[in-house]
Scaffold this motif. Structure first.
Motif, PDB file in Angstrom:
ATOM      1  N   ALA A  83       0.889  -1.212  -0.061  1.00 58.36           N
ATOM      2  CA  ALA A  83       0.018   0.002  -0.067  1.00 58.36           C
ATOM      3  C   ALA A  83       0.876   1.372   0.191  1.00 58.36           C
ATOM      4  O   ALA A  83       0.450   2.272  -0.649  1.00 58.36           O
ATOM      5  CB  ALA A  83      -0.993  -0.115   1.365  1.00 58.36           C
ATOM      6  N   ALA A  84       1.958   1.187   0.768  1.00 58.53           N
ATOM      7  CA  ALA A  84       2.789   2.510   0.624  1.00 58.53           C
ATOM      8  C   ALA A  84       3.664   2.736  -0.269  1.00 58.53           C
ATOM      9  O   ALA A  84       3.854   3.635  -0.714  1.00 58.53           O
ATOM     10  CB  ALA A  84       3.994   2.241   1.905  1.00 58.53           C
ATOM     11  N   HIS A  85       3.958   1.575  -1.068  1.00 56.17           N
ATOM     12  CA  HIS A  85       4.982   1.726  -2.410  1.00 56.17           C
ATOM     13  C   HIS A  85       4.407   1.394  -3.302  1.00 56.17           C
ATOM     14  O   HIS A  85       5.054   1.445  -4.777  1.00 56.17           O
ATOM     15  CB  HIS A  85       6.289   0.877  -2.053  1.00 56.17           C
ATOM     16  CG  HIS A  85       6.985   1.059  -0.797  1.00 56.17           C
ATOM     17  ND1 HIS A  85       7.759   2.244  -0.897  1.00 56.17           N
ATOM     18  CD2 HIS A  85       7.047   0.670   0.427  1.00 56.17           C
ATOM     19  CE1 HIS A  85       8.470   2.419   0.540  1.00 56.17           C
ATOM     20  NE2 HIS A  85       7.803   1.452   1.158  1.00 56.17           N
ATOM     21  N   GLY A  86       2.974   0.922  -3.878  1.00 61.50           N
ATOM     22  CA  GLY A  86       2.559   0.837  -4.985  1.00 61.50           C
ATOM     23  C   GLY A  86       2.847  -0.386  -5.523  1.00 61.50           C
ATOM     24  O   GLY A  86       2.861  -0.724  -6.793  1.00 61.50           O
ATOM     25  N   GLY A  87       3.100  -1.485  -4.750  1.00 62.73           N
ATOM     26  CA  GLY A  87       3.846  -2.924  -5.122  1.00 62.73           C
ATOM     27  C   GLY A  87       2.746  -3.776  -4.986  1.00 62.73           C
ATOM     28  O   GLY A  87       2.077  -3.701  -4.002  1.00 62.73           O
TER      29      GLY A  87
END
Length: 295
Positions: free
Chosen positions: A42-46
């Motif tokens: 969620a934080a890094h778009g992965g």
């Protein structure tokens, strides 16, 4: 940009995976605690995966930063292990500090199925991982290292091949041996200064510019003087690393008397309740016991 799997999202692995995503790689992560993997995604778009094998499927590179020899074997081997999901020509890069023996063992297994393997332990601590300025010591085939080096550049200040499989781990052992001696020396100097009524900060300002200067002195003297240790590289982790060093020294016939002694000093710190304190907490042992008595 490459498709990459990253296994292990601890204080080192999480930021390292983040740097890979930041520079544009397509990163899928795995962590034993699924909630941490979801939060990273969620934080890094992965993406995140439920098993190492699922994370590794379709990846060109699989990076790992886990806990110890057994943890590394668990994420590599078996039906759900990363190796089961890796295709011919892919590369596994291990950033865990483990024994040279397990590095060579896994290199052999990977090689048999056409997968490259680089042992690549790191130095620089949590701050180095967060700032992307780690020192990386690598072992493995030269051609495999050359493929992996640009990927590791996302979080490296320096990245060098030390030799064949296991050489990276031997270099990391040498690193930890040096750190143990430096921290004990700094702890003794600051403790001596306290007992002598000296201003430790003022003294360090002078001697850090001369032959006594070190990273430990520059970055740890102030927190040592203040008795602050809830940061950095934990004593528990250092004892794990020193156990690897001492076992390897026994195998090759090397003498490490100072390292063995400092390992016991860290054991005293653990008994004081400081297992999660930074390694610079050796000074607390001196303050408590004057260096004379174990707990």
């Amino acid at each position: 940009m490459a498709k990459i799997a990253f296994l292990g999202l601890g204080v080192m692995g999480g930021p390292m995976a983040g740097h890979l995503a930041r520079v544009g790689h397509d990163v899928t992560v795995y962590n034993r605690t699924t909630t941490k993997a979801k939060a990273w995604g969620a934080a890094h778009g992965g993406d995140w995966a439920k098993t190492p094998r699922a994370a590794a499927q379709g990846a060109e590179f699989v990076m790992a930063c886990v806990g110890n020899d057994d943890d590394l074997r668990n994420v590599c081997l078996g039906e759900d292990g990363a190796f089961a999901g890796m295709g011919t020509g892919t590369v596994f890069v291990d950033h865990t500090t483990v024994s040279a023996q397990v590095a060579r063992e896994l290199h052999g297994i990977a090689d048999a199925q056409g997968v490259g393997f680089v042992d690549a332990p790191v130095s620089g601590g949590q701050a180095g991982a967060e700032n992307g300025v780690l020192s990386i010591m690598c072992g493995g085939d030269a051609a495999t290292f050359e493929r992996a080096e640009p990927v590791m550049g996302a979080y490296a200040r320096v990245c060098r091949r030390m030799g064949d499989s296991g050489a990276g781990q031997i270099a990391k052992m040498m690193n930890q041996i040096c750190i143990a001696g430096l921290v004990q020396g700094l702890a003794e100097a600051l403790h001596f200064g306290e007992k002598s009524g000296m201003d430790g900060r003022a003294v360090v300002e002078v001697i850090s510019q001369g032959a006594a200067g070190s990273w430990q002195m520059a970055n740890r003297h102030a927190t040592m003087l203040d008795g602050e240790f809830n940061h950095g590289f934990a004593v528990d982790w250092m004892r794990k690393d020193l156990a690897i060093c001492l076992a390897a020294a026994e195998d090759v016939g090397a003498s490490l008397p100072v390292t063995a002694l400092i390992d016991q000093f860290y054991k005293d710190v653990q008994r004081m309740g400081g297992g999660r304190w930074d390694t610079s907490s050796l000074i607390e042992r001196l303050r408590a016991f004057g260096g004379n008595d174990a707990v």
